[in-house]
Design a protein around this motif. Structure first.
Motif, short mmCIF file in Angstrom:
data_model
loop_
_atom_site.label_atom_id
_atom_site.label_comp_id
_atom_site.label_asym_id
_atom_site.label_seq_id
_atom_site.Cartn_x
_atom_site.Cartn_y
_atom_site.Cartn_z
N VAL B 222 36.07 40.26 35.71
CA VAL B 222 34.97 39.46 35.17
C VAL B 222 35.28 37.97 35.31
O VAL B 222 34.41 37.16 35.61
N GLY B 223 36.55 37.59 35.09
CA GLY B 223 36.89 36.17 35.15
C GLY B 223 37.33 35.68 36.50
O GLY B 223 37.55 34.49 36.69
N GLU B 224 37.48 36.60 37.46
CA GLU B 224 38.08 36.24 38.75
C GLU B 224 37.23 35.23 39.50
O GLU B 224 36.01 35.29 39.52
N TYR B 225 37.91 34.29 40.16
CA TYR B 225 37.19 33.23 40.88
C TYR B 225 37.71 33.09 42.31
O TYR B 225 36.96 33.27 43.26
N GLY B 226 39.01 32.84 42.44
CA GLY B 226 39.57 32.45 43.73
C GLY B 226 39.30 33.42 44.86
O GLY B 226 38.86 33.01 45.95
N SER B 227 39.52 34.71 44.62
CA SER B 227 39.38 35.64 45.74
C SER B 227 37.92 35.91 46.05
O SER B 227 37.59 36.34 47.15
N VAL B 228 37.04 35.66 45.08
CA VAL B 228 35.64 36.06 45.26
C VAL B 228 34.82 35.01 46.01
O VAL B 228 34.02 35.35 46.86
N ILE B 229 35.06 33.71 45.70
CA ILE B 229 34.11 32.72 46.21
C ILE B 229 34.10 32.62 47.73
O ILE B 229 33.10 32.23 48.29
N PHE B 230 35.21 32.98 48.37
CA PHE B 230 35.22 32.88 49.83
C PHE B 230 34.38 33.97 50.47
O PHE B 230 33.73 33.76 51.47
N ILE B 231 34.42 35.15 49.85
CA ILE B 231 33.78 36.31 50.48
C ILE B 231 32.35 36.51 49.99
O ILE B 231 31.56 37.22 50.60
N ALA B 232 31.99 35.84 48.87
CA ALA B 232 30.71 36.18 48.23
C ALA B 232 29.51 35.61 48.96
O ALA B 232 28.43 36.17 48.92
N GLY B 233 29.68 34.48 49.65
CA GLY B 233 28.52 33.84 50.24
C GLY B 233 27.85 32.89 49.28
O GLY B 233 27.23 31.91 49.69
N ASN B 234 27.94 33.16 47.98
CA ASN B 234 27.48 32.25 46.93
C ASN B 234 26.03 31.84 47.07
O ASN B 234 25.68 30.67 46.91
N VAL B 235 25.17 32.80 47.38
CA VAL B 235 23.74 32.52 47.44
C VAL B 235 23.17 32.65 46.02
O VAL B 235 23.37 33.68 45.38
N PRO B 236 22.49 31.62 45.51
CA PRO B 236 21.95 31.71 44.16
C PRO B 236 21.05 32.93 44.01
O PRO B 236 20.34 33.28 44.95
N MET B 237 21.12 33.56 42.87
CA MET B 237 20.36 34.76 42.51
C MET B 237 20.86 36.02 43.22
O MET B 237 20.48 37.11 42.84
N VAL B 238 21.67 35.89 44.27
CA VAL B 238 22.08 37.08 45.01
C VAL B 238 23.58 37.32 44.90
O VAL B 238 24.03 38.37 44.46
N SER B 239 24.37 36.34 45.30
CA SER B 239 25.81 36.58 45.36
C SER B 239 26.57 35.42 44.71
O SER B 239 27.54 34.92 45.26
N GLU B 240 26.10 34.98 43.56
CA GLU B 240 26.75 33.89 42.85
C GLU B 240 27.33 34.44 41.55
O GLU B 240 26.59 34.95 40.70
N ILE B 241 28.66 34.35 41.40
CA ILE B 241 29.29 34.92 40.20
C ILE B 241 29.24 33.91 39.06
O ILE B 241 29.06 32.71 39.29
N THR B 242 29.43 34.40 37.84
CA THR B 242 29.29 33.53 36.66
C THR B 242 30.28 32.36 36.65
O THR B 242 29.89 31.24 36.33
N PRO B 243 31.58 32.57 36.97
CA PRO B 243 32.47 31.40 37.00
C PRO B 243 31.98 30.31 37.95
O PRO B 243 32.14 29.12 37.66
N LEU B 244 31.33 30.71 39.04
CA LEU B 244 30.81 29.71 39.97
C LEU B 244 29.64 28.93 39.37
O LEU B 244 29.46 27.75 39.65
N ILE B 245 28.86 29.60 38.51
CA ILE B 245 27.77 28.92 37.79
C ILE B 245 28.36 27.78 36.96
O ILE B 245 27.83 26.67 36.93
N ILE B 246 29.50 28.08 36.29
CA ILE B 246 30.14 27.05 35.46
C ILE B 246 30.55 25.87 36.33
O ILE B 246 30.28 24.71 36.00
#
Lengths: 299, 291
Positions: B222-246
């Motif tokens: 739930v709290g993970e950030y580093g490994s996720v942001i590279f692979i997620a794509g970080n598209v709002p509403m689709v692939s943006e995790i909560t830590p990235l919102i912060i």
């Protein structure tokens, strides 16, 4: 007569193959990819990427951060373990929960709280600005955030170990006239040395590799407030893949060295346990405790 | 904390003959522990709560339930749940194989289980992305089949599986090692099949450990950030995790909004921490009963 409490050979082989296949796919392949990508354009490009001044300053900052954070958490870990394991007091389990807290806080939140304390709009922001002291978006913030995320490592390793040991040996030393420091240096420390080394290397690995918390407080100034993981991110986002993986390969090597030391420590600890178990019961138990080392990165 | 009045230095194992403060250093070590804990952890964390209290309730509610934030909760908790479930199955399998069978290279495999603890998350992130991207080692075989894992929610799940694996293995492994073979032998003698023995005898023994491992892997994910942001794509509403919102809110100098979302995450991690503590207590009692 013994009853066969294991599976038939085909089932065994299948389960081993499945487990190893999963580990190869999820653990070995990513590790191999780091080194392959780093060396894709040959050794020259690899060295070039590592010799770059920004990479060097990132390496230096990472080493500095670990060199401050690990000893501070080591002193805390030993003090906390001594207080918690050797004495009884009210609220002890609550204290242990609080010590564990940084494990369960998201790294991003860990970075944020330091921005809220030391940032321009934070508690100490105006005072710090007046005295021209920079904490967040500068090196002290990076070190503080790293201390936070690695806070419990050594304490969590030592508390169960020292609890399992009890107080008998220390009390004997006291009765024989040893001072507090002598008791600690000559009685406690030899008994907890493996746990201590174990905690320190895990703490160090996390301190050097922390990304999320450091990313929030760093400010990302190349050559100044970039640690190695942050430098990897910048290079990667600039599509300098070989350079990014070259720096990443150093961090991967650090991880491999950490795992190697950790395994050696575990094997030696186990051997000492076995040797202790073979001693006759009345022999002086100068043996390590019967608590196995457990990796406690409990969130 | 008034520690001065508390009975100290008693020997836990010899409660019958209490001795007062045989060992020195109680006040020094406890005092330093509380000081350092307060300085590094408690005071900064309280800054988060104080900042949250400066918001009015509608402001807070709007910050933590905006559509983009809600989408990030769904992704973060959904992906963490799936990853933790995969980790339970895979972790049990790996722990079982490591405890029960012998094969060449077992010690190295055992050491390798901790790789996700030791490998910096950013390294794991770029490496998994390189593998799964369209031109990567794995991605190039999946792309013709129309399967895309990188820069999708599926990529988030894969990164979280990587991060969470050691938790389940390392909680189940010691319990499996201590499990008494006699019980299994008895079950076999009484005519149970191997599968019945596993599901009726072994599984109940390791269930608390499995659940603890699941909760730990979930909490970490739930709290993970580093490994996720590279692979997620970080598209709002689709692939943006909560830590990235912060982080996103911070970068727009929306400190109040970032703090509100962080408070929600902190609350959830604290609940998870309490759940894990309760599960571990249950597990200890269970193994105590069996011994």
């Amino acid at each position: 007569m013994s009853i066969r409490t294991t599976e038939s050979r085909p089932v065994r082989v299948l389960l081993i193959a499945l487990a190893l296949g999963f580990m190869a796919l999820f653990l070995v392949l990513p590790l191999a990819a780091v080194f392959t990508e780093a060396l894709r354009k040959g050794w020259d490009a690899y060295w070039e990427a590592l010799k770059e001044p920004d990479a060097w300053s990132a390496i230096r900052l990472t080493l500095l951060t670990a060199a401050v954070a690990v000893p501070l958490n080591l002193v805390f870990g030993v003090a906390a373990a001594w207080a918690v394991a050797k004495f009884d007091f009210k609220g002890k389990s609550f204290l242990i929960t609080l010590i564990d807290l940084p494990f369960s806080v998201s790294p991003v939140v860990a970075g944020l709280i330091y921005v809220l304390v030391f940032g321009a709009q934070g508690w100490l922001g105006p005072w710090l600005a007046e005295h021209d002291i920079k904490i967040v978006f500068a090196v002290p913030g990076i070190i503080l955030a790293t201390i936070f995320v690695t806070f419990p490592f050594i304490a969590r390793e030592l508390i169960p170990l020292m609890q399992a040991q009890g107080n008998d040996e220390e009390q004997a030393a006291q009765v024989l006239g040893a001072s507090g420091w002598q008791t600690f240096w000559y009685v406690t420390l030899p008994n907890i040395k493996w746990g201590l080394i174990y905690g320190v290397i895990l703490c160090n690995a996390r301190a050097m590799g922390e990304f999320g918390a450091v990313s929030v407080v760093s400010g990302h100034i190349r050559g100044q407030t970039n640690t190695m993981p942050l430098h990897v991110e910048i290079l990667y986002n600039e599509y300098q893949s070989v350079a990014a993986f070259a720096v990443a390969s150093l961090l991967a090597l650090l991880a491999l060295v950490t795992l190697a030391i950790k395994s050696v420590v575990e094997w030696r600890h186990e051997r000492e346990l076995k040797a202790a178990a073979e001693l006759p019961p009345e022999a002086p138990s100068h043996a390590p405790t019967h608590a196995p080392l457990v990796l406690k990165e409990a969130p | 904390m008034t520690s001065a009045t508390l009975p100290v230095g008693t020997v836990p194992s010899a409660g019958a003959r209490p001795r007062r403060r045989v060992l020195p250093g109680f006040h020094l070590t406890l005092g330093y522990t509380l000081f350092y804990l307060g300085l590094i952890v408690l005071i900064p964390l309280s800054a988060l709560l104080f900042k949250t209290f400066t918001l009015t309730w509608p402001q807070f509610w709007e910050a933590v339930t905006g559509p983009r934030v809600m989408a990030s909760y769904r992704l973060t908790f959904g992906a963490s749940l799936i990853a933790a479930l995969v980790n339970v199955v895979a972790g049990l399998l790996v722990a079982w194989v490591l405890v029960r069978y012998s094969f060449p290279g077992k010690k190295i495999v055992d050491a390798l289980v901790d790789l996700p603890f030791a490998l910096p998350t950013a390294v794991a992130g770029i490496s998994l992305t390189a593998l799964l991207a369209g031109n990567g080692w794995i991605g190039q075989y999946l792309e013709p089949l129309g399967i895309q894992l990188a820069f999708q929610p599926a990529g988030v799940v894969i990164a979280l599986i990587f991060i969470g694996l050691p938790f389940v293995v390392r909680t189940v492994q010691p319990v499996l090692e201590d499990a008494e073979k006699e019980l299994e032998e008895a079950a076999m003698c009484l005519g149970a099949t191997r599968w019945q023995t596993f599901s009726k005898v072994i599984f109940p023994t390791i269930a608390p450990a499995l659940l603890t491992g699941f909760a730990m892997a979930f909490a970490r994910a739930v709290g993970e950030y580093g490994s996720v942001i590279f692979i997620a794509g970080n598209v709002p509403m689709v692939s943006e995790i909560t830590p990235l919102i912060i982080i996103g809110k911070l970068e727009q100098y929306d400190y109040a909004g970032a703090t509100a979302v962080a408070t929600v995450m902190l609350g959830i991690s604290f609940i998870l921490l309490l759940v894990i503590n309760a599960l571990q207590g249950w597990q200890r009692r269970r193994s105590g009963d069996l011994a």
